[in-house]
Design a protein around this motif. Structure first.
Motif, PDB file in Angstrom:
ATOM      1  N   ASP A  92      34.733  52.681  45.243  1.00  0.00           N
ATOM      2  CA  ASP A  92      33.573  52.568  44.356  1.00  0.00           C
ATOM      3  C   ASP A  92      33.284  51.106  44.022  1.00  0.00           C
ATOM      4  O   ASP A  92      34.209  50.289  43.936  1.00  0.00           O
ATOM      5  N   SER A  97      34.105  51.397  39.165  1.00  0.00           N
ATOM      6  CA  SER A  97      35.562  51.501  39.126  1.00  0.00           C
ATOM      7  C   SER A  97      36.140  51.040  37.797  1.00  0.00           C
ATOM      8  O   SER A  97      37.245  51.442  37.424  1.00  0.00           O
ATOM      9  N   THR A 139      31.126  55.409  48.731  1.00  0.00           N
ATOM     10  CA  THR A 139      31.544  55.650  47.362  1.00  0.00           C
ATOM     11  C   THR A 139      32.028  57.089  47.204  1.00  0.00           C
ATOM     12  O   THR A 139      31.757  57.947  48.034  1.00  0.00           O
ATOM     13  N   ALA A 143      31.274  59.235  41.866  1.00  0.00           N
ATOM     14  CA  ALA A 143      30.298  58.166  41.634  1.00  0.00           C
ATOM     15  C   ALA A 143      28.906  58.594  42.079  1.00  0.00           C
ATOM     16  O   ALA A 143      27.901  58.162  41.499  1.00  0.00           O
TER      17      ALA A 143
END
Length: 328
Positions: A92, A97, A139, A143
């Motif tokens: 991510d 993150s 990702t 996310a």
């Protein structure tokens, strides 16, 4: 039954626990992951999407090579928590993150700054990404729920759910694996079947050792010590050690789970909570903890500073703390 303080009673009897759980449904405010966010309740379909996305991310993570094992050296459970976040959510972008970083989540100011940074994440708010399909930019599916939010409220809730889901999973798995390693120090065969080791760890040192219920009229009358205005702490940690349900209840015996098809149906055993309020990620916890334990044992992880006793704070997660080193 015992009184912990003026407003709280502790309960470890399986039958009384069942009566308390059946007295009323669990409230959203009593469930840390699904408590309201953005000024509104978390819708059921949003919760379902979060569970599905997290399951995809864990499945994908387990299939990937783990990060270098040196990341498991240091203070447990903090080292494996960071390790799991890198393993599962390292793809991510930085703002996303940071949502579950321990140092960030402990500061309201930093949390707000990170939330704003995520809001400015390129491509967000377009409704273009959903966990059912692989993201082109690599990702995580979790996310993707943020990027795919269709309105500001849904986006705020997706940000909150990313933070809660990723942190809760990584914290819980790190605690379970750490508790298992601590118990394995005294085991005659430390490389025995790890699934059984984890179920026995969930019995003796369950990370979800206490479940809290706010008081109310529904509980009054179940026991003379329970007051309508008081609160209740349900204690699987003690219930799992009751001789009515267990032979040699204080002994670490993984072999007791050999051949048990469904451990959660064992009387007097509630490792992931109670009906209507079970851990939403329970099907992910044991496989991920087993994978983490495998990495630790294969790389010669040793406990440097074990303790035989320690205070247990009145918090929802029970994690044995120790320093660990990793072999070459």
């Amino acid at each position: 039954m015992f009184r912990a303080d003026a407003t709280t009673v502790g309960v470890s009897d399986a039958h009384l626990m069942a009566e308390i759980v059946a007295a009323r449904p669990v409230r959203q405010t009593e469930r840390s992951v699904y408590k309201p966010a953005g000024g509104a309740d978390i819708p059921h379909d949003s919760a379902t999407r979060t569970i599905r996305a997290l399951g995809q991310d864990v499945t994908a993570g387990i299939r990937k090579p783990p990060p270098p094992a040196r990341g498991l050296a240091g203070a447990w459970p903090y080292a494996p928590t960071s390790y799991l976040r890198r393993w599962l959510f390292g793809s991510d972008p930085l703002p996303v993150s940071l949502l579950a970083k321990r140092g960030i989540t402990r500061s309201d100011t930093l949390s707000r700054l990170v939330d704003r940074a995520v809001t400015a994440w390129p491509g967000s708010g377009t409704g273009s990404a959903r966990p059912e399909s692989d993201s082109a930019d690599g990702t995580t599916a979790l996310a993707g729920l943020i990027r795919g939010a269709e309105n500001p409220l849904e986006r705020k809730q997706a940000v909150a759910m990313y933070r809660r889901a990723s942190a809760t999973l990584c914290d819980g798995v790190a605690a379970l694996a750490g508790n298992a390693l601590w118990l394995l120090r005294a085991a005659p065969e430390p490389r025995e079947e790890l699934t059984a080791v984890l179920w026995e760890t969930l019995r003796l040192l369950p990370p979800a050792w206490m479940l809290y219920r706010n008081g109310g009229d529904a509980y009054a009358g179940l026991h003379p010590e329970i007051r309508a205005e008081g609160n209740i702490a349900l204690l699987p940690l003690l219930m799992h050690r009751h001789p009515e349900h267990w032979s040699d209840p204080l002994e670490f015996r993984p072999e007791r789970w050999t051949g048990v098809a469904d451990p959660e149906k064992t009387p007097g055993f509630m490792p992931f909570g109670f009906d209507g309020a079970r851990c939403w990620a329970k099907h992910l916890v044991v496989p991920l903890a087993e994978r983490l334990l495998t990495v630790a044992l294969e790389h010669g992880l040793t406990i440097r500073s074990p303790r035989q006793d320690a205070p247990v704070p009145l918090r929802s997660l029970l994690a044995v703390r120790f320093e660990a080193a990793v072999g070459t």
